[in-house]
Design a protein around this motif. Structure first.
Motif, PDB file in Angstrom:
ATOM      1  N   ARG A  50     -10.569 -39.258  83.408  1.00 16.71           N
ATOM      2  CA  ARG A  50     -11.709 -38.462  82.964  1.00 16.71           C
ATOM      3  C   ARG A  50     -11.180 -37.254  82.216  1.00 16.71           C
ATOM      4  O   ARG A  50     -10.072 -36.803  82.495  1.00 16.71           O
ATOM      5  N   ASP A  51     -12.008 -36.672  81.364  1.00 10.39           N
ATOM      6  CA  ASP A  51     -11.586 -35.406  80.790  1.00 10.39           C
ATOM      7  C   ASP A  51     -11.822 -34.329  81.859  1.00 10.39           C
ATOM      8  O   ASP A  51     -12.540 -34.565  82.837  1.00 10.39           O
ATOM      9  N   PRO A  52     -11.212 -33.162  81.715  1.00 14.60           N
ATOM     10  CA  PRO A  52     -11.329 -32.138  82.757  1.00 14.60           C
ATOM     11  C   PRO A  52     -12.767 -31.741  83.088  1.00 14.60           C
ATOM     12  O   PRO A  52     -13.097 -31.550  84.260  1.00 14.60           O
ATOM     13  N   ALA A  53     -13.629 -31.648  82.089  1.00 16.06           N
ATOM     14  CA  ALA A  53     -15.022 -31.278  82.359  1.00 16.06           C
ATOM     15  C   ALA A  53     -15.709 -32.341  83.218  1.00 16.06           C
ATOM     16  O   ALA A  53     -16.459 -32.006  84.146  1.00 16.06           O
ATOM     17  N   GLU A  54     -15.445 -33.614  82.941  1.00 15.69           N
ATOM     18  CA  GLU A  54     -16.008 -34.700  83.750  1.00 15.69           C
ATOM     19  C   GLU A  54     -15.451 -34.660  85.173  1.00 15.69           C
ATOM     20  O   GLU A  54     -16.178 -34.892  86.140  1.00 15.69           O
ATOM     21  N   GLY A 130      -0.991 -18.499  83.556  1.00 17.12           N
ATOM     22  CA  GLY A 130      -1.740 -17.422  82.915  1.00 17.12           C
ATOM     23  C   GLY A 130      -3.210 -17.761  82.712  1.00 17.12           C
ATOM     24  O   GLY A 130      -3.944 -17.028  82.063  1.00 17.12           O
ATOM     25  N   ARG A 131      -3.665 -18.867  83.293  1.00 18.35           N
ATOM     26  CA  ARG A 131      -5.054 -19.317  83.146  1.00 18.35           C
ATOM     27  C   ARG A 131      -5.806 -19.058  84.454  1.00 18.35           C
ATOM     28  O   ARG A 131      -5.636 -19.778  85.424  1.00 18.35           O
ATOM     29  N   ARG A 132      -6.618 -18.033  84.454  1.00 21.12           N
ATOM     30  CA  ARG A 132      -7.347 -17.638  85.664  1.00 21.12           C
ATOM     31  C   ARG A 132      -8.650 -18.411  85.864  1.00 21.12           C
ATOM     32  O   ARG A 132      -9.158 -18.477  86.977  1.00 21.12           O
ATOM     33  N   GLN A 133      -9.192 -18.965  84.776  1.00 21.72           N
ATOM     34  CA  GLN A 133     -10.444 -19.716  84.875  1.00 21.72           C
ATOM     35  C   GLN A 133     -10.347 -21.025  84.097  1.00 21.72           C
ATOM     36  O   GLN A 133     -11.096 -21.250  83.149  1.00 21.72           O
ATOM     37  N   PRO A 134      -9.452 -21.911  84.521  1.00 26.17           N
ATOM     38  CA  PRO A 134      -9.317 -23.188  83.807  1.00 26.17           C
ATOM     39  C   PRO A 134     -10.590 -24.020  83.925  1.00 26.17           C
ATOM     40  O   PRO A 134     -11.146 -24.164  85.017  1.00 26.17           O
ATOM     41  N   TYR A 135     -11.068 -24.488  82.788  1.00 28.22           N
ATOM     42  CA  TYR A 135     -12.248 -25.351  82.740  1.00 28.22           C
ATOM     43  C   TYR A 135     -13.454 -24.722  83.430  1.00 28.22           C
ATOM     44  O   TYR A 135     -14.277 -25.405  84.015  1.00 28.22           O
ATOM     45  N   GLY A 136     -13.526 -23.393  83.366  1.00 27.07           N
ATOM     46  CA  GLY A 136     -14.653 -22.662  83.929  1.00 27.07           C
ATOM     47  C   GLY A 136     -14.577 -22.423  85.419  1.00 27.07           C
ATOM     48  O   GLY A 136     -15.496 -21.855  86.008  1.00 27.07           O
ATOM     49  N   MET A 137     -13.492 -22.836  86.057  1.00 24.73           N
ATOM     50  CA  MET A 137     -13.346 -22.632  87.509  1.00 24.73           C
ATOM     51  C   MET A 137     -12.701 -21.279  87.768  1.00 24.73           C
ATOM     52  O   MET A 137     -11.693 -20.931  87.151  1.00 24.73           O
ATOM     53  N   ASP A 138     -13.269 -20.521  88.680  1.00 25.16           N
ATOM     54  CA  ASP A 138     -12.735 -19.214  89.049  1.00 25.16           C
ATOM     55  C   ASP A 138     -11.719 -19.424  90.176  1.00 25.16           C
ATOM     56  O   ASP A 138     -12.085 -19.566  91.338  1.00 25.16           O
ATOM     57  N   VAL A 139     -10.442 -19.450  89.814  1.00 22.98           N
ATOM     58  CA  VAL A 139      -9.376 -19.749  90.773  1.00 22.98           C
ATOM     59  C   VAL A 139      -9.340 -18.723  91.911  1.00 22.98           C
ATOM     60  O   VAL A 139      -9.178 -19.080  93.076  1.00 22.98           O
ATOM     61  N   ALA A 140      -9.521 -17.445  91.588  1.00 20.23           N
ATOM     62  CA  ALA A 140      -9.502 -16.412  92.636  1.00 20.23           C
ATOM     63  C   ALA A 140     -10.642 -16.636  93.636  1.00 20.23           C
ATOM     64  O   ALA A 140     -10.440 -16.505  94.849  1.00 20.23           O
ATOM     65  N   ALA A 141     -11.822 -16.967  93.135  1.00 22.25           N
ATOM     66  CA  ALA A 141     -12.961 -17.215  94.026  1.00 22.25           C
ATOM     67  C   ALA A 141     -12.720 -18.453  94.895  1.00 22.25           C
ATOM     68  O   ALA A 141     -13.076 -18.466  96.075  1.00 22.25           O
ATOM     69  N   LEU A 142     -12.107 -19.489  94.320  1.00 16.48           N
ATOM     70  CA  LEU A 142     -11.798 -20.687  95.112  1.00 16.48           C
ATOM     71  C   LEU A 142     -10.793 -20.368  96.215  1.00 16.48           C
ATOM     72  O   LEU A 142     -10.937 -20.838  97.351  1.00 16.48           O
ATOM     73  N   ASP A 161     -20.290 -28.255 108.320  1.00 11.84           N
ATOM     74  CA  ASP A 161     -21.134 -29.091 107.474  1.00 11.84           C
ATOM     75  C   ASP A 161     -20.514 -29.065 106.076  1.00 11.84           C
ATOM     76  O   ASP A 161     -20.519 -28.030 105.405  1.00 11.84           O
ATOM     77  N   ALA A 162     -19.975 -30.192 105.650  1.00  9.88           N
ATOM     78  CA  ALA A 162     -19.250 -30.247 104.381  1.00  9.88           C
ATOM     79  C   ALA A 162     -20.114 -29.863 103.198  1.00  9.88           C
ATOM     80  O   ALA A 162     -19.651 -29.151 102.292  1.00  9.88           O
ATOM     81  N   ALA A 163     -21.354 -30.289 103.160  1.00  9.34           N
ATOM     82  CA  ALA A 163     -22.227 -29.961 102.022  1.00  9.34           C
ATOM     83  C   ALA A 163     -22.581 -28.474 102.029  1.00  9.34           C
ATOM     84  O   ALA A 163     -22.554 -27.812 100.981  1.00  9.34           O
ATOM     85  N   ALA A 164     -22.875 -27.946 103.205  1.00 15.15           N
ATOM     86  CA  ALA A 164     -23.263 -26.537 103.305  1.00 15.15           C
ATOM     87  C   ALA A 164     -22.094 -25.602 102.991  1.00 15.15           C
ATOM     88  O   ALA A 164     -22.309 -24.486 102.503  1.00 15.15           O
ATOM     89  N   ARG A 165     -20.877 -26.030 103.257  1.00 15.49           N
ATOM     90  CA  ARG A 165     -19.701 -25.177 103.062  1.00 15.49           C
ATOM     91  C   ARG A 165     -18.904 -25.535 101.801  1.00 15.49           C
ATOM     92  O   ARG A 165     -17.811 -25.013 101.596  1.00 15.49           O
ATOM     93  N   ALA A 166     -19.453 -26.404 100.975  1.00 18.38           N
ATOM     94  CA  ALA A 166     -18.751 -26.814  99.752  1.00 18.38           C
ATOM     95  C   ALA A 166     -18.583 -25.630  98.803  1.00 18.38           C
ATOM     96  O   ALA A 166     -19.478 -24.786  98.705  1.00 18.38           O
ATOM     97  N   PRO A 167     -17.471 -25.572  98.105  1.00 22.80           N
ATOM     98  CA  PRO A 167     -17.267 -24.489  97.148  1.00 22.80           C
ATOM     99  C   PRO A 167     -18.057 -24.719  95.867  1.00 22.80           C
ATOM    100  O   PRO A 167     -18.447 -25.847  95.554  1.00 22.80           O
ATOM    101  N   ARG A 168     -18.279 -23.662  95.130  1.00 21.87           N
ATOM    102  CA  ARG A 168     -18.802 -23.755  93.767  1.00 21.87           C
ATOM    103  C   ARG A 168     -17.588 -23.705  92.873  1.00 21.87           C
ATOM    104  O   ARG A 168     -16.876 -22.695  92.823  1.00 21.87           O
ATOM    105  N   LEU A 169     -17.290 -24.792  92.188  1.00 19.32           N
ATOM    106  CA  LEU A 169     -16.114 -24.841  91.328  1.00 19.32           C
ATOM    107  C   LEU A 169     -16.297 -23.972  90.093  1.00 19.32           C
ATOM    108  O   LEU A 169     -15.343 -23.375  89.596  1.00 19.32           O
ATOM    109  N   ARG A 170     -17.510 -23.897  89.605  1.00 23.95           N
ATOM    110  CA  ARG A 170     -17.811 -23.057  88.432  1.00 23.95           C
ATOM    111  C   ARG A 170     -18.846 -22.025  88.793  1.00 23.95           C
ATOM    112  O   ARG A 170     -19.716 -22.241  89.562  1.00 23.95           O
TER     113      ARG A 170
END
Length: 170
Positions: A50-54, A130-142, A161-170
């Motif tokens: 897949r491409d990174p966005a996918e 040097g990429r802090r937000q690759p593909y729109g993902m906030d690495v520090a927040a993750l 609960d996996a769904a309730a505690r899932a991260p927001r990648l973007r």
């Protein structure tokens, strides 16, 4: 002779077309094997390029659905098929998804350890690249999400609960 939960009908080992061992047992939403006769959730196809966005979009949908084990497989595909320079990012994201999987299964030690390992891996990759937000993902927040969840898992009463505690990648 009947089939037991861990035995394949006929007793033969599961093999793919190349003869490699494969476990064809159905799986639950957290990737745990079920008895052969049970109805599981659809497995994530492996080896999809897949491409990174996918990759990010598909992994987020799986995380939101409470299927972090399957999201890990999407990240693993990116890790294995993507450019060498990005493998650390995708491997770290796969570790985060596996950490959430273990936390949802009630594996406190493994969940917390993998969440912290994944956080360190994506943060190290971001610092090195040097990429802090690759593909729109906030690495520090993750990283912060993973460390908070690791602490909650270690101090909590049981599986998350996996769904309730899932991260927001973007």
């Amino acid at each position: 002779m009947g089939t037991t939960s861990g035995r394949r009908p006929g007793g033969a080992r599961d093999r793919d077309s190349a003869g490699r061992a494969r476990n064809a047992r159905p799986r639950d939403g957290l990737g745990r094997p079920l008895p052969y006769a049970a109805e599981g959730v659809a497995r994530q196809p492996e080896g999809v390029v897949r491409d990174p966005a996918e990759t990010v979009a598909e992994a987020q949908a799986l995380l939101d659905a409470g299927r972090p084990f399957h999201a890990h497989e999407v990240f693993e595909d990116a890790w294995k098929s993507g450019p060498e320079a990005e493998r650390g990012l995708w491997r770290g994201l796969a570790q985060l998804a596996v950490g959430l999987t273990h936390a949802a299964r009630g594996n406190v030690t493994g969940g917390a350890r993998l969440l912290r390992r994944g956080a360190g891996a994506v943060e190290e990759w971001a610092a090195d690249s040097g990429r802090r937000q690759p593909y729109g993902m906030d690495v520090a927040a993750l990283g912060a999400w993973a460390r908070r969840l690791a602490a909650d898992v270690e101090g909590g009463p049981g599986p998350v609960d996996a769904a309730a505690r899932a991260p927001r990648l973007r």
